[in-house]
Design a protein around this motif. Sequence first.
Motif, PDB file in Angstrom:
ATOM      1  N   GLN A   1     -26.007 -18.338  37.992  1.00 25.68           N
ATOM      2  CA  GLN A   1     -24.604 -18.745  38.007  1.00 25.68           C
ATOM      3  C   GLN A   1     -24.465 -20.052  37.237  1.00 25.68           C
ATOM      4  OE1 GLN A   1     -21.977 -17.325  39.616  1.00 25.68           O
ATOM      5  NE2 GLN A   1     -23.018 -15.782  40.822  1.00 25.68           N
ATOM      6  N   PRO A   2     -23.311 -20.266  36.596  1.00 23.36           N
ATOM      7  CA  PRO A   2     -23.108 -21.578  35.973  1.00 23.36           C
ATOM      8  C   PRO A   2     -23.019 -22.650  37.055  1.00 23.36           C
ATOM      9  CG  PRO A   2     -21.134 -20.208  35.777  1.00 23.36           C
ATOM     10  CD  PRO A   2     -22.202 -19.361  36.380  1.00 23.36           C
ATOM     11  N   PRO A   3     -23.398 -23.886  36.737  1.00 19.57           N
ATOM     12  CA  PRO A   3     -23.346 -24.939  37.743  1.00 19.57           C
ATOM     13  C   PRO A   3     -21.920 -25.168  38.249  1.00 19.57           C
ATOM     14  CG  PRO A   3     -24.085 -25.802  35.619  1.00 19.57           C
ATOM     15  CD  PRO A   3     -23.855 -24.343  35.451  1.00 19.57           C
ATOM     16  N   MET A   4     -21.817 -25.554  39.506  1.00 23.51           N
ATOM     17  CA  MET A   4     -20.524 -25.812  40.125  1.00 23.51           C
ATOM     18  C   MET A   4     -20.016 -27.182  39.691  1.00 23.51           C
ATOM     19  SD  MET A   4     -19.630 -25.879  44.197  1.00 23.51           S
ATOM     20  CE  MET A   4     -20.574 -24.399  44.463  1.00 23.51           C
ATOM     21  N   SER A   5     -18.747 -27.258  39.351  1.00 26.92           N
ATOM     22  CA  SER A   5     -18.160 -28.539  38.973  1.00 26.92           C
ATOM     23  C   SER A   5     -17.980 -29.415  40.213  1.00 26.92           C
ATOM     24  CB  SER A   5     -16.800 -28.331  38.297  1.00 26.92           C
ATOM     25  OG  SER A   5     -15.861 -27.857  39.258  1.00 26.92           O
ATOM     26  N   ALA A   6     -17.841 -30.711  40.000  1.00 33.42           N
ATOM     27  CA  ALA A   6     -17.619 -31.645  41.108  1.00 33.42           C
ATOM     28  C   ALA A   6     -16.326 -31.308  41.838  1.00 33.42           C
ATOM     29  CB  ALA A   6     -17.593 -33.072  40.588  1.00 33.42           C
ATOM     30  N   GLU A   7     -15.318 -30.872  41.098  1.00 34.19           N
ATOM     31  CA  GLU A   7     -14.034 -30.510  41.709  1.00 34.19           C
ATOM     32  C   GLU A   7     -14.186 -29.293  42.620  1.00 34.19           C
ATOM     33  OE1 GLU A   7     -14.348 -30.786  38.253  1.00 34.19           O
ATOM     34  OE2 GLU A   7     -13.630 -32.860  38.208  1.00 34.19           O
ATOM     35  N   GLU A   8     -14.928 -28.292  42.163  1.00 36.21           N
ATOM     36  CA  GLU A   8     -15.150 -27.088  42.961  1.00 36.21           C
ATOM     37  C   GLU A   8     -15.948 -27.407  44.218  1.00 36.21           C
ATOM     38  OE1 GLU A   8     -15.060 -23.148  44.243  1.00 36.21           O
ATOM     39  OE2 GLU A   8     -13.869 -24.126  42.689  1.00 36.21           O
ATOM     40  N   ALA A   9     -16.952 -28.256  44.081  1.00 39.50           N
ATOM     41  CA  ALA A   9     -17.756 -28.645  45.245  1.00 39.50           C
ATOM     42  C   ALA A   9     -16.907 -29.376  46.266  1.00 39.50           C
ATOM     43  CB  ALA A   9     -18.926 -29.512  44.805  1.00 39.50           C
ATOM     44  N   ALA A  10     -16.055 -30.286  45.806  1.00 41.20           N
ATOM     45  CA  ALA A  10     -15.183 -31.031  46.719  1.00 41.20           C
ATOM     46  C   ALA A  10     -14.200 -30.093  47.418  1.00 41.20           C
ATOM     47  CB  ALA A  10     -14.424 -32.118  45.949  1.00 41.20           C
ATOM     48  N   LYS A  11     -13.667 -29.134  46.668  1.00 44.92           N
ATOM     49  CA  LYS A  11     -12.723 -28.173  47.240  1.00 44.92           C
ATOM     50  C   LYS A  11     -13.398 -27.334  48.333  1.00 44.92           C
ATOM     51  CE  LYS A  11      -9.880 -24.220  46.095  1.00 44.92           C
ATOM     52  NZ  LYS A  11      -9.642 -23.177  45.131  1.00 44.92           N
ATOM     53  N   ARG A  12     -14.631 -26.869  48.059  1.00 41.09           N
ATOM     54  CA  ARG A  12     -15.350 -26.053  49.041  1.00 41.09           C
ATOM     55  C   ARG A  12     -15.706 -26.847  50.291  1.00 41.09           C
ATOM     56  NH1 ARG A  12     -19.347 -21.756  46.129  1.00 41.09           N
ATOM     57  NH2 ARG A  12     -17.811 -20.863  44.723  1.00 41.09           N
ATOM     58  N   MET A  13     -15.985 -28.111  50.121  1.00 43.77           N
ATOM     59  CA  MET A  13     -16.322 -28.961  51.267  1.00 43.77           C
ATOM     60  C   MET A  13     -15.117 -29.197  52.162  1.00 43.77           C
ATOM     61  SD  MET A  13     -19.024 -31.581  49.453  1.00 43.77           S
ATOM     62  CE  MET A  13     -18.798 -32.835  50.664  1.00 43.77           C
ATOM     63  N   GLN A  14     -13.917 -29.170  51.595  1.00 41.19           N
ATOM     64  CA  GLN A  14     -12.691 -29.381  52.382  1.00 41.19           C
ATOM     65  C   GLN A  14     -12.248 -28.126  53.102  1.00 41.19           C
ATOM     66  OE1 GLN A  14      -9.946 -30.953  49.512  1.00 41.19           O
ATOM     67  NE2 GLN A  14     -10.765 -33.030  49.665  1.00 41.19           N
TER      68      GLN A  14
END
Length: 143
Positions: A129-142
């Motif tokens: 998979q392509p690496p997860m962006s910082a924005e996507e990681a933050a969204k998933r954590m919320q």
Amino acid sequence: MNRFLASDDEIIFGQREAVVEIMQERFGVWTLEISLLLQGLAESLTVRSPNGGTLLLSLLADKRVKRSAVSHGGTNKLRFDLSRTQAEYLQTVLLRAYRDGMADVDHVHIEGELAGTAYDLTFFFGASQPPMSAEEAAKRMQD
């Protein structure tokens, strides 16, 4: 029973790390072999790469150990005794990669120790998979 795998996958040995590149078409073979180790249906797996490197994988007997034991058998040979936790994690990544046709991550890094010095085993995956962006990681954590 000892298993042998003549692999098209490259194995490169460095002073403090061994690197194995597993191509997408080999996900199933590696998944099976790691599963055989974990189920106790194989005592070890010897992998020979086209560049002449040999990697012997087995499980540590002590299930509480978190770090692998590593020993050299010469310049092109390495024995890596995996902890059960490390082998189970690798199996999970490989099972998902086999199912999905690509790994969730581009590599798995397994920590080991060779004669009192850190020595690591890294598996790189030919399709991931392509690496997860910082924005996507933050969204998933919320969520």
